[in-house]
Design a protein around this motif. Structure first.
Motif, PDB file in Angstrom:
ATOM      1  N   LEU A 114     -21.420  83.604 -88.656  1.00 60.76           N
ATOM      2  CA  LEU A 114     -23.114  84.317 -88.161  1.00 60.76           C
ATOM      3  C   LEU A 114     -22.622  86.185 -88.128  1.00 60.76           C
ATOM      4  N   HIS A 143     -22.757  87.913 -91.578  1.00 56.88           N
ATOM      5  CA  HIS A 143     -24.674  87.710 -91.798  1.00 56.88           C
ATOM      6  C   HIS A 143     -25.493  87.727 -90.652  1.00 56.88           C
ATOM      7  N   ASN A 166     -28.327  89.490 -90.453  1.00 56.26           N
ATOM      8  CA  ASN A 166     -29.867  89.679 -90.155  1.00 56.26           C
ATOM      9  C   ASN A 166     -29.985  88.009 -90.657  1.00 56.26           C
ATOM     10  N   LYS A 167     -29.184  86.923 -90.694  1.00 56.45           N
ATOM     11  CA  LYS A 167     -29.836  86.035 -90.752  1.00 56.45           C
ATOM     12  C   LYS A 167     -29.466  85.033 -90.192  1.00 56.45           C
ATOM     13  N   VAL A 168     -30.439  84.432 -89.938  1.00 52.73           N
ATOM     14  CA  VAL A 168     -30.452  82.920 -89.111  1.00 52.73           C
ATOM     15  C   VAL A 168     -29.824  81.184 -89.927  1.00 52.73           C
ATOM     16  N   LYS A 209     -27.830  83.525 -84.612  1.00 51.98           N
ATOM     17  CA  LYS A 209     -27.668  84.607 -85.701  1.00 51.98           C
ATOM     18  C   LYS A 209     -27.230  85.561 -84.441  1.00 51.98           C
ATOM     19  N   ASN A 241     -25.808  88.758 -82.699  1.00 49.64           N
ATOM     20  CA  ASN A 241     -26.241  89.593 -82.295  1.00 49.64           C
ATOM     21  C   ASN A 241     -25.721  91.083 -81.685  1.00 49.64           C
TER      22      ASN A 241
END
Length: 230
Positions: free
Chosen positions: A170, A173, A175-177, A227, A229
């Motif tokens: 996580l 990346h 900005n990736k969900v 994602k 945070n």
């Protein structure tokens, strides 16, 4: 060159011998033990690259052996058990196993899974590509991918190998969900229809270890997944 050494812990001699024969045919060195205490001693005193553990063993069962191994070692663990329910499989993966096979089993499929886990382990332990920073830092979180350590505002956080891999995936990346099934596929390296439940439990324990604010580092995107945070 050092031969890859695989621990086989099973109190059923015929099964342990069968596994050892098939792994030996592939060039692996094997160590066979018949109880949980002997399995722990083998891991502590010898260079073990992967462990195959029966769950129902004398002295210490496979679950307890896995908990003890995970306190210090990140070697791949495959459960081999007569317990066949989905909850048994999920429990085994949550405790710290990397894969779970049920008895009776196909020896060649077990060999294939051993190879897959060793391949993943080798990739995780390999060198970072040139120019890639092995340390990720964001919002008080520091992830060292070489040392496989995590600090939260300077506090060391002890994570299981799978918890570390989820967090690293996580954080790498931001900005990736990722859907729960996608996380399971990438971290465990396979597709399993209850994989999403396994990931949910890992995320829950991971959040508790990282801090009181459950969304501080891992945010739930409702209906989609998770994602970073930071």
């Amino acid at each position: 060159m050092k031969r890859t050494t695989i621990l086989i812990a099973d109190d059923e001699t015929e099964i342990a011998d069968l596994i050892a024969i098939h792994l030996g045919n592939e060039g692996y060195q094997t160590i066979k033990v018949s109880d949980g205490e002997a399995a722990i001693r083998a891991v502590q005193t010898q260079s073990i690259d992967l462990a195959i553990l029966d769950i129902m063993m004398p002295k210490l069962d496979g679950h307890e052996v896995t908990r003890l191994i995970r306190e210090k070692y990140a070697l791949p663990i495959i459960f081999l058990s007569a317990k066949t329910s989905d909850m048994d499989k999920i429990t085994g993966l949550i405790i710290g196993a990397d894969d779970y096979m049920t008895k009776p089993f196909n020896p060649m499929e077990l060999v294939a899974r051993v190879k897959a886990q060793l391949r993943r382990s080798s990739m995780l332990l390999g060198q970072q590509p040139q120019g890639v920073n092995p340390v990720l830092e964001s919002g008080g979180l520091k992830i060292d991918t070489d040392k496989r350590t995590v600090l939260v505002f300077g506090r060391n956080v002890d994570l299981t190998p799978k918890e570390f891999d989820i967090l690293h995936l996580l954080a790498s990346h931001p900005n990736k969900v990722f859907s729960a099934d996608n996380i399971f596929h990438q971290v465990w390296g396979e597709t399993y229809y209850e994989g999403g439940n396994t990931v949910m439990v890992h995320i829950r324990t991971l959040r508790k270890k990282l801090g009181e604010d459950k969304d501080q580092f891992i945010k739930t995107v409702w209906g989609v997944g998770y994602k970073f945070n930071g």
